[in-house]
Write a protein that holds these residues in place. Structure first.
Motif, PDB file in Angstrom:
ATOM      1  N   ALA A  24       4.363  -4.277  -3.667  1.00 17.51           N
ATOM      2  CA  ALA A  24       5.356  -3.206  -3.759  1.00 17.51           C
ATOM      3  C   ALA A  24       6.269  -3.189  -2.541  1.00 17.51           C
ATOM      4  CB  ALA A  24       4.655  -1.860  -3.913  1.00 17.51           C
ATOM      5  N   ALA A  25       5.731  -3.427  -1.358  1.00 12.47           N
ATOM      6  CA  ALA A  25       6.576  -3.456  -0.156  1.00 12.47           C
ATOM      7  C   ALA A  25       7.541  -4.636  -0.197  1.00 12.47           C
ATOM      8  CB  ALA A  25       5.701  -3.520   1.088  1.00 12.47           C
ATOM      9  N   ALA A  26       7.081  -5.775  -0.658  1.00 10.66           N
ATOM     10  CA  ALA A  26       7.966  -6.939  -0.772  1.00 10.66           C
ATOM     11  C   ALA A  26       9.073  -6.686  -1.796  1.00 10.66           C
ATOM     12  CB  ALA A  26       7.164  -8.180  -1.156  1.00 10.66           C
ATOM     13  N   ALA A  27       8.726  -6.090  -2.917  1.00 11.10           N
ATOM     14  CA  ALA A  27       9.725  -5.796  -3.940  1.00 11.10           C
ATOM     15  C   ALA A  27      10.736  -4.760  -3.436  1.00 11.10           C
ATOM     16  CB  ALA A  27       9.046  -5.290  -5.209  1.00 11.10           C
ATOM     17  N   ALA A  28      10.255  -3.755  -2.711  1.00 16.00           N
ATOM     18  CA  ALA A  28      11.168  -2.741  -2.175  1.00 16.00           C
ATOM     19  C   ALA A  28      12.118  -3.347  -1.148  1.00 16.00           C
ATOM     20  CB  ALA A  28      10.365  -1.600  -1.554  1.00 16.00           C
ATOM     21  N   LYS A  29      11.583  -4.235  -0.293  1.00 18.19           N
ATOM     22  CA  LYS A  29      12.448  -4.875   0.704  1.00 18.19           C
ATOM     23  C   LYS A  29      13.489  -5.772   0.043  1.00 18.19           C
ATOM     24  CE  LYS A  29      11.902  -5.161   4.884  1.00 18.19           C
ATOM     25  NZ  LYS A  29      12.604  -4.471   5.978  1.00 18.19           N
ATOM     26  N   LEU A  30      13.149  -6.381  -1.077  1.00 19.15           N
ATOM     27  CA  LEU A  30      14.114  -7.223  -1.791  1.00 19.15           C
ATOM     28  C   LEU A  30      15.151  -6.404  -2.551  1.00 19.15           C
ATOM     29  CD1 LEU A  30      11.886 -10.087  -3.202  1.00 19.15           C
ATOM     30  CD2 LEU A  30      13.657 -10.273  -1.463  1.00 19.15           C
ATOM     31  N   LEU A  31      14.721  -5.327  -3.193  1.00 26.41           N
ATOM     32  CA  LEU A  31      15.630  -4.528  -4.004  1.00 26.41           C
ATOM     33  C   LEU A  31      16.569  -3.673  -3.162  1.00 26.41           C
ATOM     34  CD1 LEU A  31      13.275  -3.419  -6.893  1.00 26.41           C
ATOM     35  CD2 LEU A  31      15.175  -5.009  -7.026  1.00 26.41           C
ATOM     36  N   TRP A  32      16.075  -3.105  -2.078  1.00 27.59           N
ATOM     37  CA  TRP A  32      16.864  -2.232  -1.215  1.00 27.59           C
ATOM     38  C   TRP A  32      16.998  -2.870   0.162  1.00 27.59           C
ATOM     39  CZ3 TRP A  32      13.048  -0.020  -4.416  1.00 27.59           C
ATOM     40  CH2 TRP A  32      13.572   0.705  -5.500  1.00 27.59           C
ATOM     41  N   SER A  48       1.693   2.105   2.298  1.00 30.99           N
ATOM     42  CA  SER A  48       1.326   1.946   0.900  1.00 30.99           C
ATOM     43  C   SER A  48      -0.175   1.702   0.739  1.00 30.99           C
ATOM     44  CB  SER A  48       2.130   0.798   0.304  1.00 30.99           C
ATOM     45  OG  SER A  48       1.849   0.645  -1.044  1.00 30.99           O
ATOM     46  N   PHE A  49      -0.740   0.865   1.621  1.00 34.57           N
ATOM     47  CA  PHE A  49      -2.168   0.581   1.544  1.00 34.57           C
ATOM     48  C   PHE A  49      -3.006   1.823   1.819  1.00 34.57           C
ATOM     49  CE2 PHE A  49      -6.026  -0.488   3.994  1.00 34.57           C
ATOM     50  CZ  PHE A  49      -6.765  -1.026   2.952  1.00 34.57           C
ATOM     51  N   VAL A  50      -2.641   2.582   2.827  1.00 30.40           N
ATOM     52  CA  VAL A  50      -3.418   3.786   3.163  1.00 30.40           C
ATOM     53  C   VAL A  50      -3.379   4.793   2.018  1.00 30.40           C
ATOM     54  CG1 VAL A  50      -3.488   5.776   4.718  1.00 30.40           C
ATOM     55  CG2 VAL A  50      -3.247   3.482   5.652  1.00 30.40           C
ATOM     56  N   ALA A  51      -2.210   4.981   1.427  1.00 29.72           N
ATOM     57  CA  ALA A  51      -2.112   5.902   0.287  1.00 29.72           C
ATOM     58  C   ALA A  51      -2.942   5.410  -0.896  1.00 29.72           C
ATOM     59  CB  ALA A  51      -0.652   6.067  -0.120  1.00 29.72           C
ATOM     60  N   GLY A  52      -2.867   4.126  -1.183  1.00 33.80           N
ATOM     61  CA  GLY A  52      -3.647   3.572  -2.288  1.00 33.80           C
ATOM     62  C   GLY A  52      -5.143   3.629  -2.041  1.00 33.80           C
ATOM     63  N   MET A  75      -3.044   5.386  -8.142  1.00 35.06           N
ATOM     64  CA  MET A  75      -2.831   4.545  -6.966  1.00 35.06           C
ATOM     65  C   MET A  75      -1.411   3.995  -6.945  1.00 35.06           C
ATOM     66  SD  MET A  75      -4.659   0.969  -5.879  1.00 35.06           S
ATOM     67  CE  MET A  75      -3.980   0.193  -7.321  1.00 35.06           C
ATOM     68  N   VAL A  76      -0.894   3.570  -8.083  1.00 39.68           N
ATOM     69  CA  VAL A  76       0.477   3.052  -8.149  1.00 39.68           C
ATOM     70  C   VAL A  76       1.475   4.152  -7.790  1.00 39.68           C
ATOM     71  CG1 VAL A  76       2.223   2.174  -9.732  1.00 39.68           C
ATOM     72  CG2 VAL A  76      -0.072   1.207  -9.755  1.00 39.68           C
ATOM     73  N   ALA A  82       4.407   6.700  -1.081  1.00 45.16           N
ATOM     74  CA  ALA A  82       4.280   6.339   0.330  1.00 45.16           C
ATOM     75  C   ALA A  82       5.390   5.391   0.764  1.00 45.16           C
ATOM     76  CB  ALA A  82       2.912   5.710   0.587  1.00 45.16           C
ATOM     77  N   LEU A  83       5.778   4.476  -0.109  1.00 39.24           N
ATOM     78  CA  LEU A  83       6.896   3.588   0.201  1.00 39.24           C
ATOM     79  C   LEU A  83       8.192   4.373   0.334  1.00 39.24           C
ATOM     80  CD1 LEU A  83       6.315   0.439  -2.002  1.00 39.24           C
ATOM     81  CD2 LEU A  83       6.354   0.555   0.476  1.00 39.24           C
ATOM     82  N   TRP A  84       8.406   5.313  -0.545  1.00 35.67           N
ATOM     83  CA  TRP A  84       9.598   6.133  -0.445  1.00 35.67           C
ATOM     84  C   TRP A  84       9.593   6.915   0.867  1.00 35.67           C
ATOM     85  CZ3 TRP A  84      10.210  11.389   0.046  1.00 35.67           C
ATOM     86  CH2 TRP A  84      11.529  11.845  -0.023  1.00 35.67           C
ATOM     87  N   TRP A  85       8.459   7.515   1.200  1.00 33.50           N
ATOM     88  CA  TRP A  85       8.360   8.305   2.426  1.00 33.50           C
ATOM     89  C   TRP A  85       8.572   7.434   3.663  1.00 33.50           C
ATOM     90  CZ3 TRP A  85       8.577  13.048   4.120  1.00 33.50           C
ATOM     91  CH2 TRP A  85       8.114  13.335   5.395  1.00 33.50           C
TER      92      TRP A  85
END
Length: 92
Positions: A24-32, A48-52, A75-76, A82-85
């Motif tokens: 998810a972090a890799a996808a977010a870094k690519l998309l935004w 993201s890991f801590v939240a999951g 978890m998703v 968490a990624l948004w935050w």
């Protein structure tokens, strides 16, 4: 159960949270790319890991066993929040 078996059980409990966090972090870094330029990849993965992991532990406590689809869905959602935050929500 000996120490090695317990170690692998704990590692496998948190593996989905780590996998979702990495992807998810890799996808977010690519998309935004522009918006998340100042946010480090490691910071996004850790949030993201801590939240999951917290959701997986809560699912284990509430539902009595791990690996339930309800827990994975939560978890998703927790990883996305968490990624948004970490990337957009708080002052960078």
């Amino acid at each position: 159960m000996d120490f090695l078996d317990a170690f692998w059980h704990v590692l496998n409990l948190f593996a989905p949270a780590l996998g979702v966090g990495l992807i998810a972090a890799a996808a977010a870094k690519l998309l935004w790319r522009k918006e998340l330029a100042k946010a480090s990849y490691l910071r996004l993965v850790l949030w993201s890991f801590v939240a999951g992991a917290a959701v997986l532990l809560a699912g284990l406590v509430v539902l009595g066993q791990d690996g339930r689809m309800l827990t994975y869905g939560a978890m998703v959602l927790a990883c996305a929040s968490a990624l948004w935050w970490a990337g957009f929500g708080r002052a960078r």
